[in-house]
Design a protein around this motif. Structure first.
Motif, mmCIF file in Angstrom:
data_model
loop_
_atom_site.group_PDB
_atom_site.id
_atom_site.type_symbol
_atom_site.label_atom_id
_atom_site.label_comp_id
_atom_site.label_asym_id
_atom_site.label_seq_id
_atom_site.Cartn_x
_atom_site.Cartn_y
_atom_site.Cartn_z
ATOM 1 N N GLY A 154 1.170 -1.367 0.222
ATOM 2 C CA GLY A 154 -0.067 0.597 -0.478
ATOM 3 C C GLY A 154 0.654 1.381 -0.259
ATOM 4 O O GLY A 154 2.342 1.230 -0.548
ATOM 5 N N THR A 155 0.132 2.055 0.309
ATOM 6 C CA THR A 155 0.867 3.602 0.731
ATOM 7 C C THR A 155 2.385 3.072 2.092
ATOM 8 O O THR A 155 1.398 3.715 2.549
ATOM 9 N N ARG A 156 3.162 3.645 1.829
ATOM 10 C CA ARG A 156 4.472 4.207 3.015
ATOM 11 C C ARG A 156 4.285 5.159 3.461
ATOM 12 O O ARG A 156 4.377 6.157 2.595
ATOM 13 N N VAL A 157 4.325 5.520 4.225
ATOM 14 C CA VAL A 157 5.176 6.860 5.290
ATOM 15 C C VAL A 157 5.793 7.273 4.852
ATOM 16 O O VAL A 157 6.719 8.503 4.386
ATOM 17 N N LEU A 158 6.731 6.567 5.154
ATOM 18 C CA LEU A 158 8.795 6.874 5.351
ATOM 19 C C LEU A 158 8.987 7.024 3.832
ATOM 20 O O LEU A 158 8.061 5.784 3.227
ATOM 21 N N PRO A 159 9.515 8.134 3.530
ATOM 22 C CA PRO A 159 10.536 7.961 1.890
ATOM 23 C C PRO A 159 11.341 6.220 1.337
ATOM 24 O O PRO A 159 12.239 6.735 2.826
ATOM 25 N N GLU A 160 11.545 6.061 0.513
ATOM 26 C CA GLU A 160 12.290 5.320 0.537
ATOM 27 C C GLU A 160 13.824 6.146 0.592
ATOM 28 O O GLU A 160 13.970 6.828 -0.142
ATOM 29 N N GLY A 161 15.071 5.298 0.652
ATOM 30 C CA GLY A 161 16.118 5.910 0.561
ATOM 31 C C GLY A 161 15.962 7.145 1.946
ATOM 32 O O GLY A 161 17.223 7.862 1.901
ATOM 33 N N PHE A 162 15.095 7.621 2.540
ATOM 34 C CA PHE A 162 15.671 8.444 3.937
ATOM 35 C C PHE A 162 15.697 8.300 4.647
ATOM 36 O O PHE A 162 15.877 7.718 5.952
ATOM 37 N N ALA A 163 16.943 8.762 5.023
ATOM 38 C CA ALA A 163 17.650 8.238 6.598
ATOM 39 C C ALA A 163 17.950 9.511 7.734
ATOM 40 O O ALA A 163 17.807 10.494 7.178
ATOM 41 N N SER A 164 16.946 9.349 8.652
ATOM 42 C CA SER A 164 17.992 10.427 9.853
ATOM 43 C C SER A 164 17.270 9.823 11.058
ATOM 44 O O SER A 164 17.276 8.596 11.028
#
Length: 204
Positions: free
Chosen positions: A171-181
């Motif tokens: 479905g729809t993921r909240v956190l973007p792919e490749g996002f590090a924090s």
């Protein structure tokens, strides 16, 4: 005497309900049946009230605008709705709302029961401008695409994730792919009736 107290910059919060495998919905036709038992509970109402009462600007995408503005007037006026639900509905109807869309036409946000809404196409520019204005805090209403854009721009200060004991498998993921924090855990709330856990993260 002149008040020289410095004005606190408005914070930007994102509030979203997610499954254990990190999805906020199954897709455009998602009826949220996997989450409704929690969302409609008194525990959830009380928790969410503690968030929205500190907010004076709501951000949402076109899909959420169309869905919310279609169902919330009926929910707000329904005699079986709780006092907290009616108050939330009244807040949603009148709070400043910015709807992000590249396809909205003039007049499409005209709604007799949902007022104080305007359209914008520039998420980052709009939110940067809003943060510089006086007011209470700013909150994204469950829109994954807006949350992802603001995360990449380092514009989200508080991330509220309510994790439900369900997996959606896609479905729809909240956190973007490749996002590090990196974030700091600010608070945890548990909901025994639904088995949900609400996590509030803040930027360190």
């Amino acid at each position: 005497m002149t008040d020289v107290t410095p004005r606190r910059e408005r914070r930007v919060a994102a509030e979203v309900t997610v499954s254990m495998d990190g999805y906020s919905g199954t897709g455009p036709e998602d009826d949220m049946s996997w989450a409704m038992a929690h969302i409609a509970s008194e525990e959830s109402e009380l928790h969410y009230e503690g968030i929205w009462r500190g907010v004076s600007t709501a951000l949402l995408g076109r899909t959420n605008w169309e869905g919310f503005s279609a169902v919330w007037p009926t929910i707000t006026s329904h005699p079986d709705s709780s006092a907290r639900t009616r108050e939330l509905g009244e807040w949603l109807a009148t709070v400043e709302k910015v709807v992000f869309s590249t396809t909205l036409e003039p007049g499409e946000l005209d709604h007799p029961e949902w007022t104080n809404a305007r359209a914008s196409r520039d998420v980052v520019g709009e939110v940067t401008s809003l943060k510089a204005r006086a007011g209470r805090d700013i909150m994204v209403l469950n829109s994954a695409s807006i949350i992802q854009t603001l995360l990449r721009a380092n514009l989200i200060d508080d991330l509220y994730l309510t994790v439900l004991p369900a997996t959606l498998g896609g479905g729809t993921r909240v956190l973007p792919e490749g996002f590090a924090s990196t974030w700091r855990l600010a608070s945890v709330a548990t909901f025994p009736a639904s088995g949900a856990v609400a996590l509030r993260y803040q930027r360190p």
